[in-house]
Scaffold this motif. Structure first.
Motif, PDB file in Angstrom:
ATOM      1  N   LEU A  86       0.582  -1.377  -0.151  1.00  0.00           N
ATOM      2  CA  LEU A  86       0.006  -0.039   0.170  1.00  0.00           C
ATOM      3  C   LEU A  86       0.970   1.311  -0.003  1.00  0.00           C
ATOM      4  O   LEU A  86       1.961   1.393   0.780  1.00  0.00           O
ATOM      5  N   LEU A  87       0.422   2.119  -0.825  1.00  0.00           N
ATOM      6  CA  LEU A  87       1.149   3.657  -0.848  1.00  0.00           C
ATOM      7  C   LEU A  87       0.353   4.557   0.061  1.00  0.00           C
ATOM      8  O   LEU A  87      -0.966   4.463  -0.054  1.00  0.00           O
ATOM      9  N   PRO A  88       0.973   5.727   0.722  1.00  0.00           N
ATOM     10  CA  PRO A  88       0.130   6.554   1.182  1.00  0.00           C
ATOM     11  C   PRO A  88      -0.780   7.294   0.303  1.00  0.00           C
ATOM     12  O   PRO A  88      -0.365   7.574  -0.678  1.00  0.00           O
ATOM     13  N   ARG A  89      -2.109   7.696   0.835  1.00  0.00           N
ATOM     14  CA  ARG A  89      -2.970   8.173  -0.098  1.00  0.00           C
ATOM     15  C   ARG A  89      -2.622   9.706  -0.088  1.00  0.00           C
ATOM     16  O   ARG A  89      -1.927  10.334   0.771  1.00  0.00           O
ATOM     17  N   ALA A  90      -3.249  10.570  -1.160  1.00  0.00           N
ATOM     18  CA  ALA A  90      -2.868  11.773  -1.277  1.00  0.00           C
ATOM     19  C   ALA A  90      -4.029  12.890  -0.641  1.00  0.00           C
ATOM     20  O   ALA A  90      -5.283  12.414  -0.493  1.00  0.00           O
ATOM     21  N   HIS A  91      -3.503  13.865  -0.125  1.00  0.00           N
ATOM     22  CA  HIS A  91      -4.583  14.883   0.202  1.00  0.00           C
ATOM     23  C   HIS A  91      -5.506  15.425  -0.899  1.00  0.00           C
ATOM     24  O   HIS A  91      -4.991  15.179  -1.960  1.00  0.00           O
ATOM     25  N   GLY A  92      -6.615  15.995  -0.751  1.00  0.00           N
ATOM     26  CA  GLY A  92      -7.458  16.482  -1.783  1.00  0.00           C
ATOM     27  C   GLY A  92      -6.976  17.796  -2.193  1.00  0.00           C
ATOM     28  O   GLY A  92      -5.897  18.316  -1.243  1.00  0.00           O
ATOM     29  N   ALA A  93      -7.580  18.338  -3.081  1.00  0.00           N
ATOM     30  CA  ALA A  93      -7.111  19.827  -3.457  1.00  0.00           C
ATOM     31  C   ALA A  93      -7.477  20.873  -2.505  1.00  0.00           C
ATOM     32  O   ALA A  93      -6.814  21.907  -2.251  1.00  0.00           O
ATOM     33  N   HIS A  94      -8.443  20.656  -1.497  1.00  0.00           N
ATOM     34  CA  HIS A  94      -8.672  21.401  -0.371  1.00  0.00           C
ATOM     35  C   HIS A  94      -8.877  20.627   0.799  1.00  0.00           C
ATOM     36  O   HIS A  94      -9.175  19.364   0.690  1.00  0.00           O
ATOM     37  N   HIS A  95      -8.917  21.452   1.978  1.00  0.00           N
ATOM     38  CA  HIS A  95      -9.070  20.574   3.190  1.00  0.00           C
ATOM     39  C   HIS A  95     -10.633  20.110   3.106  1.00  0.00           C
ATOM     40  O   HIS A  95     -11.643  20.933   2.855  1.00  0.00           O
ATOM     41  N   ASP A  96     -10.737  18.995   3.913  1.00  0.00           N
ATOM     42  CA  ASP A  96     -12.042  18.209   3.578  1.00  0.00           C
ATOM     43  C   ASP A  96     -12.632  18.484   4.961  1.00  0.00           C
ATOM     44  O   ASP A  96     -12.002  18.214   5.970  1.00  0.00           O
ATOM     45  N   ALA A  97     -13.700  19.148   5.233  1.00  0.00           N
ATOM     46  CA  ALA A  97     -14.247  19.172   6.470  1.00  0.00           C
ATOM     47  C   ALA A  97     -14.926  17.770   7.208  1.00  0.00           C
ATOM     48  O   ALA A  97     -15.280  16.950   6.177  1.00  0.00           O
ATOM     49  N   PRO A  98     -14.864  17.540   8.214  1.00  0.00           N
ATOM     50  CA  PRO A  98     -15.107  16.483   9.041  1.00  0.00           C
ATOM     51  C   PRO A  98     -16.330  15.944   8.953  1.00  0.00           C
ATOM     52  O   PRO A  98     -17.220  16.897   8.930  1.00  0.00           O
TER      53      PRO A  98
END
Length: 435
Positions: free
Chosen positions: A215-227
């Motif tokens: 498994l590779l680390p996943r990427a952040h999205g283009a903007h912060h994701d609201a919880p």
């Protein structure tokens, strides 16, 4: 005999956790002695890199070292590194290292009576006194172990010059020639850093990373994701039910929002879990938790994808069956999924399996365990602590004057490596030490 109330807090370890605790204690009027065996106070291993390719794994707007000043790091960037001051960006870690040093240096200059920086190696703790390898003894009113992440555990052939057991050792990657092929044990964040470092020095070869599940680390999205708001069934009950709820939420809201929902309560959930539940999590879910929880910047993910597309990086799942070094080649024998046995050969083998946490064999903490002042948690992840980070004696009683902060506290708190989690712990601990 000194009045205990007038003595400093002795902090063993001058990386991020220890340095920022010393800074926060100074802001609250409490003196501390910061002990560091390395060359620099503040950055630690993670933020000592000089490569701009090594980026933060958290957006700059969430990287303040101070709980009540959320823009502290962004404000520093605007003043000192304006080209990287995007609050939603992932600044180079070298800038964050400088930010930590600046915060510590500024407070030490303003209140030299409250922050004493001592170069030396702590070798024993006697009561509230820390003994150094050169014979010095530093007495305090409390001791905080903030020793950070240890080097990886050595691979079985770690004595061979073809096996790089600690990829963070100064200059170690410079041995690798531009066209050399490398085998990498582990496919997580350390592997990512190593591949980026090799790229930066002009390496053109091929790398094969091997981990249990590939498994590779996943990427952040283009903007912060609201919880996302987590319903009760995602927080209580059997682990299988919680996992089913989390999967349903992921389908409805996306996995990033679900992980953000878990982030602020992970330590509470871990502390509430039974030993059996923790063991099941470690055995079945941990690899997937790690790659989704500890994400990488989108631009770093794109760089890895490009290497994979070029055929220069491959990631394989499997259990290492044997390692062998002969002449100028290193060989891995891997049990792949489905029972196939694969043999992989390259000029170099690099251990990127992550920190080799072992409180039972680290001299400083092993001595505490031997004398009954500390004990391992039931799963042998690390030292057993109470909810405030105080060490538990062999009989389960709390040591009132001996605390653990940062990665060494993972057995009790699990998530203790990211700055947003650490600054909360630093705030809680600084309050406990000044009230």
């Amino acid at each position: 005999m000194n009045d205990a109330s007038s003595l400093p807090v002795v902090i063993v370890g001058g990386g991020f956790s220890g340095a920022m605790l010393a800074a926060r204690l100074a802001e609250r009027g409490q003196a501390s002695v910061l002990i560091e065996r390395g060359e620099a106070f503040g950055p630690g291993v993670a933020y000592s890199t000089t490569l701009p390719e090594h980026r933060l794994n958290v957006r700059s707007e969430r990287m303040s070292a101070v709980v009540d000043r959320p823009r502290d790091f962004v404000d520093w960037l605007e003043e000192c590194a304006s080209s990287c001051a995007d609050p939603e960006g992932f600044a180079p870690r070298l800038f964050y290292g400088q930010y930590i040093r600046d915060r510590l240096t500024t407070l030490a200059a303003l209140r030299p009576d409250l922050i004493q920086q001592v170069k030396g190696e702590a070798v024993a703790i006697d009561g509230q006194t820390v003994a150094l390898s050169d014979g010095r003894r530093i007495e305090g009113r409390a001791v905080v172990l903030a020793t950070g992440n240890p080097a990886p555990r050595n691979t079985p052939t770690g004595q061979s010059p073809r096996v790089l057991s600690d990829p963070w050792a100064p200059g170690v990657l410079e041995r690798i020639q531009p066209d050399d092929a490398v085998l990498i044990l582990g496919s997580g964040l350390t592997m990512v850093d190593v591949v980026l470092a090799l790229q930066a020095q002009g390496w053109r070869g091929r790398a094969t990373a091997v981990s249990r599940r590939g498994l590779l680390p996943r990427a952040h999205g283009a903007h912060h994701d609201a919880p996302v708001a987590l319903p009760p069934e995602a927080l209580t009950g059997a682990l299988s039910q919680r996992l089913a709820s989390a999967r349903r939420l992921t389908r409805e809201h996306g996995w990033r929002r679900v992980m953000e929902g878990y982030r602020p309560i992970t330590a509470d959930l871990w502390r509430a879990a039974t030993t059996a539940e923790r063991a099941r999590f470690l055995r079945h879910l941990r690899p997937w938790w790690d790659v989704h929880r500890h994400r990488i910047a989108p631009e770093i993910a794109a760089a890895l994808e490009a290497l994979i597309a070029e055929g220069r990086l491959s990631v394989r799942a499997g259990r290492v069956r044997a390692t062998e070094v002969s002449g100028d080649a290193a060989t891995l024998t891997v049990n792949a999924p489905g029972g196939a046995v694969q043999t992989l050969t390259a000029q170099w083998l690099i251990d990127c399996t992550g920190p080799g946490h072992s409180a039972a064999t680290t001299p400083l903490t092993a001595a505490l365990i031997a004398e009954g002042r500390a004990r391992l948690d039931p799963l042998k992840l690390g030292l057993d602590l109470d909810e405030t980070g105080r060490i538990l004696h062999a009989d389960g009683t709390v040591d009132p004057d001996l605390y653990v902060l940062g990665p060494p506290a993972r057995a009790a708190l699990w998530e203790t490596i990211a700055v947003p989690d650490l600054r909360q712990r630093i705030e809680q601990l600084s309050q406990a030490l000044t009230t």
